[in-house]
Scaffold this active site. Structure first.
Site, PDB file in Angstrom:
ATOM      1  N   CYS A  85       0.833  -1.202   0.000  1.00 45.23           N
ATOM      2  CA  CYS A  85       0.000   0.000   0.000  1.00 45.23           C
ATOM      3  C   CYS A  85       0.875   1.262   0.000  1.00 45.23           C
ATOM      4  CB  CYS A  85      -0.992  -0.042   1.153  1.00 45.23           C
ATOM      5  SG  CYS A  85      -2.412   1.065   0.914  1.00 45.23           S
ATOM      6  N   HIS A 192      -3.544  -5.598   1.007  1.00 41.01           N
ATOM      7  CA  HIS A 192      -2.859  -5.845   2.275  1.00 41.01           C
ATOM      8  C   HIS A 192      -2.788  -7.330   2.630  1.00 41.01           C
ATOM      9  CE1 HIS A 192      -2.524  -1.683   3.892  1.00 41.01           C
ATOM     10  NE2 HIS A 192      -3.539  -1.461   3.058  1.00 41.01           N
ATOM     11  N   GLU A 194      -1.027  -8.647   4.979  1.00 36.72           N
ATOM     12  CA  GLU A 194      -0.968  -8.796   6.449  1.00 36.72           C
ATOM     13  C   GLU A 194      -2.351  -8.784   7.074  1.00 36.72           C
ATOM     14  OE1 GLU A 194      -1.231  -4.357   5.994  1.00 36.72           O
ATOM     15  OE2 GLU A 194      -0.407  -6.050   4.857  1.00 36.72           O
TER      16      GLU A 194
END
Length: 218
Positions: A85, A192, A194
């Site tokens: 990002c 994302h 994560e």
């Protein structure tokens, strides 16, 4: 595998990345924006957030901080670097990956779960997926629309890493939302991984990004 997680004023996904790397079996540690020597690390992740409040444009101020010189040295040592990002925007800003990530077509912040196609598996981060595998991860950005005037070069050199599947929510060129450099060792993705590292989050599809880092052999 010791992985440095870069922290800028305004980073807000650093702890999420730390947690995902721990789950993947890595040894994460934080690195502040003013640290130049990154030689102790085997890989680097630049997490998402709003470095320096995204003033001027996303990634612009972060791109002139001392840690960028350290990242460029890591690149020379052929160690993997992942930008997520805001981290992807920074890598594009400093020219470590091709193209730019600019304002979304609708000029709005978009936060939603999206289907993605893994377009290349030659990067350390996507090496544990199958080519054209469909995965689910969240996106959360206002400046993530990908643009590149040399799009054919990306096709020729297998530098397109992730593409939106079914829809193109931000208007990216050819629905591209992740690219790598010519070596495949530097990767910039807007979604994302994560935030998709455990089933409790709604998807664990992103965990392989971090397992790929941990299992990387130069």
């Amino acid at each position: 595998m010791k992985v440095g997680i870069i922290r800028f004023p305004g980073s807000n996904c650093d702890r999420d990345v730390f947690h995902a790397l721990k789950i993947a079996g890595g040894e994460p540690d934080y690195v502040w924006w003013n640290q130049k020597d990154l030689s102790d690390f085997d890989a680097i992740v630049i997490p998402g957030g709003f470095s320096y409040g995204d003033y001027l444009r996303a990634g612009a101020i972060a791109s002139i901080t001392p840690v960028i010189e350290g990242i460029k040295e890591i690149v020379k040592e052929e160690k993997p670097v992942l930008g997520i990002c805001n981290g992807a925007q920074i890598l594009a800003e400093v020219g470590l990956v091709p193209g730019i990530f600019t304002n979304n077509d609708n000029a709005k912040f978009i936060c939603k779960q999206v289907e993605l196609k893994v377009a290349s598996t030659r990067t350390p981060f996507t090496s544990m997926y199958k080519k054209n595998e469909i995965i689910n991860m969240p996106m959360a950005h206002a400046e993530g629309r990908y643009y590149n005037e040399e799009i054919e070069k990306l096709h020729d050199q297998d530098q397109i890493v992730l593409k939106f599947e079914r829809e193109n929510p931000n208007g990216s060129m050819e629905a591209i939302t992740g690219v790598c450099d010519e070596t495949g060792l530097i990767c910039a993705v807007m979604p994302h991984p994560e935030r998709a590292s455990e089933t409790i989050l709604g998807s664990s599809d992103g965990l392989k990004f971090f397992k790929g880092i941990v299992n990387f052999k130069s």
